[in-house]
Design a protein around this motif. Sequence first.
Motif: not given
Length: 280
Positions: A124-132, A134-141
């Motif tokens: 349930n933990v997501n470490l995101i490196k320089n990516n987009v 789409n979460i619950n209808g939101l585009r998150i960078g």
Amino acid sequence: MKILVIGDPHGYQKYKTSVLKSADLILITGDIGKADLARKQAFTNIERKKQGLPEIEYTKKQIKAIYYEIYNSTINLLKKLANFAPVYLVKGNVGSTDKETKKDEKKFGIELPYLIKDINKIKNVNLIKNNVRNINGLRIGFLEYFADTCWIKEFKPNDYKKRLQEAKKDSDNARKVLKRFNDLDILLCHSPPYGVLDKVSGKFGAPKRWWGKHAGSKVILDYIKKKQPKYVFCGHMHETKGKKKIGKTEVYNVGFNGDYVLMELSENKIKRLEFYRGEW
């Protein structure tokens, strides 16, 4: 949908259970772990360098203590938060990459914990490196920390030429990442945009010659001006938490060590905001 945006925690864990339970999504601006030992050593050496004194070399015991302070406080907090909602975060400037950890293991002849590898193992933990995403209808960078060339030129750290060369590569890469992001609802990054909620003071022990300087990123500022994401959440500069607008973009420096923003969205627009700790 309610989004809990947590400013750089630095190991802080005393978030109210009622707040955590209300969140559908948790975003963190970086610097998850406590880094008091590393910070103290870094500022000591900065001052020694200014006075023409040699830097204090790390001992094996000090290196292990620094690594484990950051590692244990990071892992413990993320495991706790993951019990309440999906957690998404970016890497700040606290905590080594696994490549750097391996290098220090070899240099000091000791075993050290691999932070990034073990973060990625937490459910349930997501470490995101320089990516987009789409979460619950939101585009998150998600843009991880990098040293902008403007920071190197303004603060003139040790090994200036080498650091400037590295910063040019990192800044060019960040520009490419942000160009690929294109239009966003939310940009989550560690550094604030240059000149916005990013001014250094002496409140948290920064060297006096840094006071009044801007520690933000011109790369991020340029992206915001051009693409106007709806919301930007950042941290890094503890003394400048607050909110400002750049054109139509709402920028929030969420703060640190327990600071947070709880936002309720309806049709991708903020319906209600709740801030915790201090004046905004």
